[in-house]
Design a protein around this motif. Sequence first.
Motif, mmCIF file in Angstrom:
data_model
loop_
_atom_site.group_PDB
_atom_site.id
_atom_site.type_symbol
_atom_site.label_atom_id
_atom_site.label_comp_id
_atom_site.label_asym_id
_atom_site.label_seq_id
_atom_site.Cartn_x
_atom_site.Cartn_y
_atom_site.Cartn_z
ATOM 1 N N ALA A 150 45.170 -63.971 22.547
ATOM 2 C CA ALA A 150 45.319 -64.655 23.823
ATOM 3 C C ALA A 150 45.520 -63.598 24.905
ATOM 4 O O ALA A 150 45.724 -62.427 24.623
ATOM 5 N N TYR A 151 45.478 -64.042 26.144
ATOM 6 C CA TYR A 151 45.690 -63.109 27.245
ATOM 7 C C TYR A 151 47.045 -62.444 27.105
ATOM 8 O O TYR A 151 48.010 -63.047 26.694
ATOM 9 N N GLY A 152 47.117 -61.202 27.462
ATOM 10 C CA GLY A 152 48.392 -60.497 27.409
ATOM 11 C C GLY A 152 48.165 -59.007 27.512
ATOM 12 O O GLY A 152 47.037 -58.520 27.457
ATOM 13 N N ARG A 153 49.237 -58.303 27.660
ATOM 14 C CA ARG A 153 49.162 -56.850 27.770
ATOM 15 C C ARG A 153 48.857 -56.230 26.423
ATOM 16 O O ARG A 153 49.158 -56.800 25.374
ATOM 17 N N LEU A 154 48.303 -55.030 26.484
ATOM 18 C CA LEU A 154 48.071 -54.292 25.253
ATOM 19 C C LEU A 154 49.404 -53.813 24.700
ATOM 20 O O LEU A 154 50.278 -53.384 25.450
ATOM 21 N N THR A 155 49.548 -53.896 23.396
ATOM 22 C CA THR A 155 50.770 -53.403 22.772
ATOM 23 C C THR A 155 50.745 -51.879 22.742
ATOM 24 O O THR A 155 49.723 -51.249 22.992
ATOM 25 N N ARG A 156 51.865 -51.295 22.410
ATOM 26 C CA ARG A 156 51.950 -49.837 22.303
ATOM 27 C C ARG A 156 50.957 -49.327 21.255
ATOM 28 O O ARG A 156 50.275 -48.327 21.466
ATOM 29 N N HIS A 157 50.884 -50.022 20.136
ATOM 30 C CA HIS A 157 49.956 -49.641 19.065
ATOM 31 C C HIS A 157 48.503 -49.705 19.564
ATOM 32 O O HIS A 157 47.706 -48.804 19.287
ATOM 33 N N GLU A 158 48.177 -50.747 20.318
ATOM 34 C CA GLU A 158 46.810 -50.877 20.847
ATOM 35 C C GLU A 158 46.508 -49.750 21.836
ATOM 36 O O GLU A 158 45.407 -49.200 21.823
ATOM 37 N N ARG A 159 47.466 -49.417 22.690
ATOM 38 C CA ARG A 159 47.244 -48.324 23.648
ATOM 39 C C ARG A 159 47.043 -46.998 22.935
ATOM 40 O O ARG A 159 46.190 -46.189 23.326
ATOM 41 N N ASP A 160 47.811 -46.772 21.873
ATOM 42 C CA ASP A 160 47.636 -45.549 21.080
ATOM 43 C C ASP A 160 46.251 -45.518 20.435
ATOM 44 O O ASP A 160 45.596 -44.476 20.390
ATOM 45 N N THR A 161 45.812 -46.672 19.952
ATOM 46 C CA THR A 161 44.476 -46.769 19.347
ATOM 47 C C THR A 161 43.400 -46.474 20.385
ATOM 48 O O THR A 161 42.443 -45.747 20.115
ATOM 49 N N VAL A 162 43.564 -47.016 21.598
ATOM 50 C CA VAL A 162 42.607 -46.756 22.681
ATOM 51 C C VAL A 162 42.541 -45.263 22.957
ATOM 52 O O VAL A 162 41.452 -44.680 23.062
ATOM 53 N N GLN A 163 43.691 -44.623 23.045
ATOM 54 C CA GLN A 163 43.725 -43.186 23.336
ATOM 55 C C GLN A 163 42.991 -42.384 22.259
ATOM 56 O O GLN A 163 42.177 -41.515 22.566
ATOM 57 N N ARG A 164 43.291 -42.665 20.990
ATOM 58 C CA ARG A 164 42.626 -41.938 19.897
ATOM 59 C C ARG A 164 41.123 -42.161 19.909
ATOM 60 O O ARG A 164 40.348 -41.226 19.720
ATOM 61 N N MET A 165 40.696 -43.403 20.164
ATOM 62 C CA MET A 165 39.264 -43.705 20.149
ATOM 63 C C MET A 165 38.549 -43.085 21.346
ATOM 64 O O MET A 165 37.406 -42.661 21.238
ATOM 65 N N LEU A 166 39.235 -43.017 22.496
ATOM 66 C CA LEU A 166 38.639 -42.356 23.656
ATOM 67 C C LEU A 166 38.455 -40.867 23.395
ATOM 68 O O LEU A 166 37.461 -40.265 23.824
ATOM 69 N N GLU A 167 39.424 -40.270 22.705
ATOM 70 C CA GLU A 167 39.306 -38.854 22.363
ATOM 71 C C GLU A 167 38.109 -38.596 21.453
ATOM 72 O O GLU A 167 37.522 -37.521 21.483
ATOM 73 N N ARG A 168 37.740 -39.604 20.663
ATOM 74 C CA ARG A 168 36.560 -39.498 19.793
ATOM 75 C C ARG A 168 35.289 -39.987 20.492
ATOM 76 O O ARG A 168 34.255 -40.120 19.874
ATOM 77 N N ARG A 169 35.416 -40.268 21.798
ATOM 78 C CA ARG A 169 34.302 -40.718 22.638
ATOM 79 C C ARG A 169 33.710 -42.044 22.175
ATOM 80 O O ARG A 169 32.499 -42.271 22.245
ATOM 81 N N ALA A 170 34.556 -42.966 21.725
ATOM 82 C CA ALA A 170 34.113 -44.309 21.353
ATOM 83 C C ALA A 170 33.823 -45.104 22.628
ATOM 84 O O ALA A 170 34.438 -44.875 23.673
ATOM 85 N N SER A 171 32.892 -46.023 22.552
ATOM 86 C CA SER A 171 32.559 -46.861 23.707
ATOM 87 C C SER A 171 33.622 -47.945 23.884
ATOM 88 O O SER A 171 34.405 -48.237 22.973
ATOM 89 N N CYS A 172 33.627 -48.557 25.070
ATOM 90 C CA CYS A 172 34.567 -49.641 25.346
ATOM 91 C C CYS A 172 34.355 -50.794 24.372
ATOM 92 O O CYS A 172 35.312 -51.407 23.910
ATOM 93 N N ARG A 173 33.111 -51.079 24.068
ATOM 94 C CA ARG A 173 32.813 -52.180 23.132
ATOM 95 C C ARG A 173 33.316 -51.873 21.722
ATOM 96 O O ARG A 173 33.832 -52.757 21.040
ATOM 97 N N GLU A 174 33.190 -50.640 21.296
ATOM 98 C CA GLU A 174 33.703 -50.257 19.978
ATOM 99 C C GLU A 174 35.222 -50.409 19.926
ATOM 100 O O GLU A 174 35.772 -50.906 18.949
ATOM 101 N N ILE A 175 35.879 -49.980 20.993
ATOM 102 C CA ILE A 175 37.340 -50.068 21.055
ATOM 103 C C ILE A 175 37.769 -51.532 21.053
ATOM 104 O O ILE A 175 38.679 -51.927 20.313
ATOM 105 N N ALA A 176 37.105 -52.345 21.874
ATOM 106 C CA ALA A 176 37.436 -53.772 21.944
ATOM 107 C C ALA A 176 37.255 -54.438 20.584
ATOM 108 O O ALA A 176 38.092 -55.242 20.154
ATOM 109 N N ARG A 177 36.182 -54.102 19.889
ATOM 110 C CA ARG A 177 35.924 -54.666 18.559
ATOM 111 C C ARG A 177 37.044 -54.272 17.594
ATOM 112 O O ARG A 177 37.533 -55.095 16.826
ATOM 113 N N GLU A 178 37.463 -53.022 17.649
ATOM 114 C CA GLU A 178 38.531 -52.532 16.774
ATOM 115 C C GLU A 178 39.847 -53.261 17.040
ATOM 116 O O GLU A 178 40.594 -53.570 16.117
#
Length: 76
Positions: free
Chosen positions: A36-64
């Motif tokens: 549901a709508y809501g803020r990203l959790t700390r774990h999700e933000r950490d996952t976003v950071q790691r995936m961005l460092e690996r140059r993952a696309s926004c769609r890949e991150i969202a899917r994960e």
Amino acid sequence: MWEPDTLRAGPAGPGRSEDGMSGKKKKGSAEAAPRAYGRLTRHERDTVQRMLERRASCREIARELGRSPSTLDWLH
């Protein structure tokens, strides 16, 4: 009075199965359920950071994360 099984409402109510779900199939455990709508959790933000460092696309991150790609629009 006789009533066909398809019209009889069980304890969960009309059109619902015992688990409270409508006739939709449950998603497999391998696929993340959309949140549901809501803020990203700390774990999700950490996952976003790691995936961005690996140059993952926004769609890949969202899917994960099991989120809509529009949740990550702020990355652009």
